[in-house]
Design a protein around this motif. Structure first.
Motif, PDB file in Angstrom:
ATOM      1  N   VAL A   1      57.291  40.500  36.264  1.00 51.69           N
ATOM      2  CA  VAL A   1      56.160  39.305  36.798  1.00 51.69           C
ATOM      3  C   VAL A   1      55.981  39.377  38.127  1.00 51.69           C
ATOM      4  O   VAL A   1      56.688  39.785  39.127  1.00 51.69           O
ATOM      5  N   THR A   2      54.544  39.229  38.406  1.00 53.80           N
ATOM      6  CA  THR A   2      53.870  39.385  39.622  1.00 53.80           C
ATOM      7  C   THR A   2      53.114  37.850  39.993  1.00 53.80           C
ATOM      8  O   THR A   2      52.131  37.508  39.331  1.00 53.80           O
ATOM      9  N   TYR A   3      53.818  37.086  40.733  1.00 57.67           N
ATOM     10  CA  TYR A   3      53.320  35.871  41.009  1.00 57.67           C
ATOM     11  C   TYR A   3      53.797  35.121  42.423  1.00 57.67           C
ATOM     12  O   TYR A   3      54.886  35.488  42.566  1.00 57.67           O
ATOM     13  N   THR A   4      53.184  34.345  43.018  1.00 59.65           N
ATOM     14  CA  THR A   4      53.478  33.779  44.310  1.00 59.65           C
ATOM     15  C   THR A   4      52.773  32.271  44.140  1.00 59.65           C
ATOM     16  O   THR A   4      51.633  32.055  43.728  1.00 59.65           O
ATOM     17  N   SER A   5      53.836  31.520  44.272  1.00 64.23           N
ATOM     18  CA  SER A   5      53.346  30.028  44.338  1.00 64.23           C
ATOM     19  C   SER A   5      52.617  29.596  45.507  1.00 64.23           C
ATOM     20  O   SER A   5      53.052  29.935  46.814  1.00 64.23           O
ATOM     21  N   PRO A   6      51.615  28.570  45.450  1.00 60.19           N
ATOM     22  CA  PRO A   6      51.183  27.948  44.346  1.00 60.19           C
ATOM     23  C   PRO A   6      49.897  28.456  43.879  1.00 60.19           C
ATOM     24  O   PRO A   6      49.092  27.699  43.555  1.00 60.19           O
ATOM     25  N   ASN A   7      49.814  29.981  43.779  1.00 57.69           N
ATOM     26  CA  ASN A   7      48.487  30.602  43.284  1.00 57.69           C
ATOM     27  C   ASN A   7      48.585  29.938  41.605  1.00 57.69           C
ATOM     28  O   ASN A   7      49.266  29.816  40.762  1.00 57.69           O
ATOM     29  N   THR A   8      47.060  29.967  41.341  1.00 55.62           N
ATOM     30  CA  THR A   8      46.762  29.693  40.061  1.00 55.62           C
ATOM     31  C   THR A   8      46.717  30.635  39.158  1.00 55.62           C
ATOM     32  O   THR A   8      46.415  30.709  37.927  1.00 55.62           O
ATOM     33  N   THR A   9      46.800  32.071  39.565  1.00 52.85           N
ATOM     34  CA  THR A   9      46.960  33.216  38.684  1.00 52.85           C
ATOM     35  C   THR A   9      48.141  34.013  38.981  1.00 52.85           C
ATOM     36  O   THR A   9      48.621  33.932  40.037  1.00 52.85           O
ATOM     37  N   GLY A  10      48.332  34.832  38.218  1.00 46.66           N
ATOM     38  CA  GLY A  10      49.642  35.951  38.233  1.00 46.66           C
ATOM     39  C   GLY A  10      49.353  37.069  37.062  1.00 46.66           C
ATOM     40  O   GLY A  10      48.394  37.128  36.590  1.00 46.66           O
ATOM     41  N   SER A  11      50.357  37.784  36.881  1.00 50.15           N
ATOM     42  CA  SER A  11      50.261  38.560  35.839  1.00 50.15           C
ATOM     43  C   SER A  11      51.473  39.151  35.458  1.00 50.15           C
ATOM     44  O   SER A  11      52.343  38.962  36.078  1.00 50.15           O
ATOM     45  N   ILE A  12      51.648  39.664  34.278  1.00 44.55           N
ATOM     46  CA  ILE A  12      53.037  40.420  33.880  1.00 44.55           C
ATOM     47  C   ILE A  12      52.536  41.896  33.460  1.00 44.55           C
ATOM     48  O   ILE A  12      51.530  42.174  33.017  1.00 44.55           O
TER      49      ILE A  12
END
Length: 234
Positions: free
Chosen positions: A69-80
């Motif tokens: 998982v690639t995600y940083t809060s509080p972004n509205t998008t990310g990826s796996i």
């Protein structure tokens, strides 16, 4: 007039986080690294500033390992990201979960199906070394190895051809051995010399692979004439 007062207490209730639906994915066997984008990630309410975490899991790790998982809060998008297991095919359910850290009503999950279609892999054959023999002789049983990812080696078929049928005809290329260990002795035409490129082909019924080697047939040296041995005395 008489009046009465009372207090209304509105307790905060955690709003569930959000994540947009994810489309199913269809790929071919050995397709390599895949990236699935995530969108619509929120805490569920504009007045909730929670730290969001995202996890992903696979229902069939023998086909699709646990995605990264690639995600940083509080972004509205990310990826796996995930890479299918080599030479594997079938389907797996991947589940992506957003957690806002609340004590209740704190999780939303989206699932999608990854379908990996089987793709026939071509068989393999080892290289065969070039050969040099004398006229009117036969090569040794030259060894080579065949294999295939989906088909048992015993079920593979081998065939041979020559680019110089005057020297070597197809009938002069025969095969021996079994399973993955095969041999090919080659018999040139009587009284012929020269060079022929011999192609050995293995087939699984759909795809083929070939190995080419050069056969050189040389004239036999002439027998020595009459010899006279001089005295060997010192």
């Amino acid at each position: 007039i008489i009046s009465r007062t009372f207090t209304v207490v509105v307790n905060p209730v955690n709003q569930a986080p959000t994540l947009n639906a994810l489309a199913n994915v269809t790929i071919n066997e050995n397709a390599g690294l895949q990236t699935v984008n995530l969108s619509g990630i929120t805490s569920g309410a504009t007045n909730e500033n929670q730290t969001l975490t995202i996890t992903a899991s696979s229902g069939n790790t023998s086909l699709i390992p646990t995605p990264a998982v690639t995600y940083t809060s509080p972004n509205t998008t990310g990826s796996i990201r995930f890479t299918p297991v080599a030479n594997a095919y079938g389907s797996a359910t991947v589940t992506v979960t957003v957690n806002d850290g609340g004590t209740s009503n704190n999780i939303v999950s989206r699932a999608f199906t990854v379908t990996v279609n089987q793709v026939n892999a071509a068989p393999t054959i080892t290289g065969i070394t070039n050969q040099v023999i004398a006229m009117d002789s036969v090569t040794a049983a030259i060894p080579f190895t065949i294999a295939d990812a989906e088909t048992a080696a015993a079920s593979l078929t081998v065939s041979g051809s020559s680019d110089n049928p005057t020297l070597v005809q197809t009938a002069g290329i025969v095969f021996g051995g079994s399973n993955g260990n095969r041999t090919v002795p080659v018999t040139p035409e009587t009284g012929q010399t020269g060079v022929a490129n011999i192609t050995v082909t293995v087939s699984d019924g759909t795809d083929t692979a070939s190995s080419v080697f050069q056969l050189t047939v040389r004239q036999r040296p002439a027998a020595p004439g009459n010899l006279r041995i001089a005295s060997t005395a010192p």
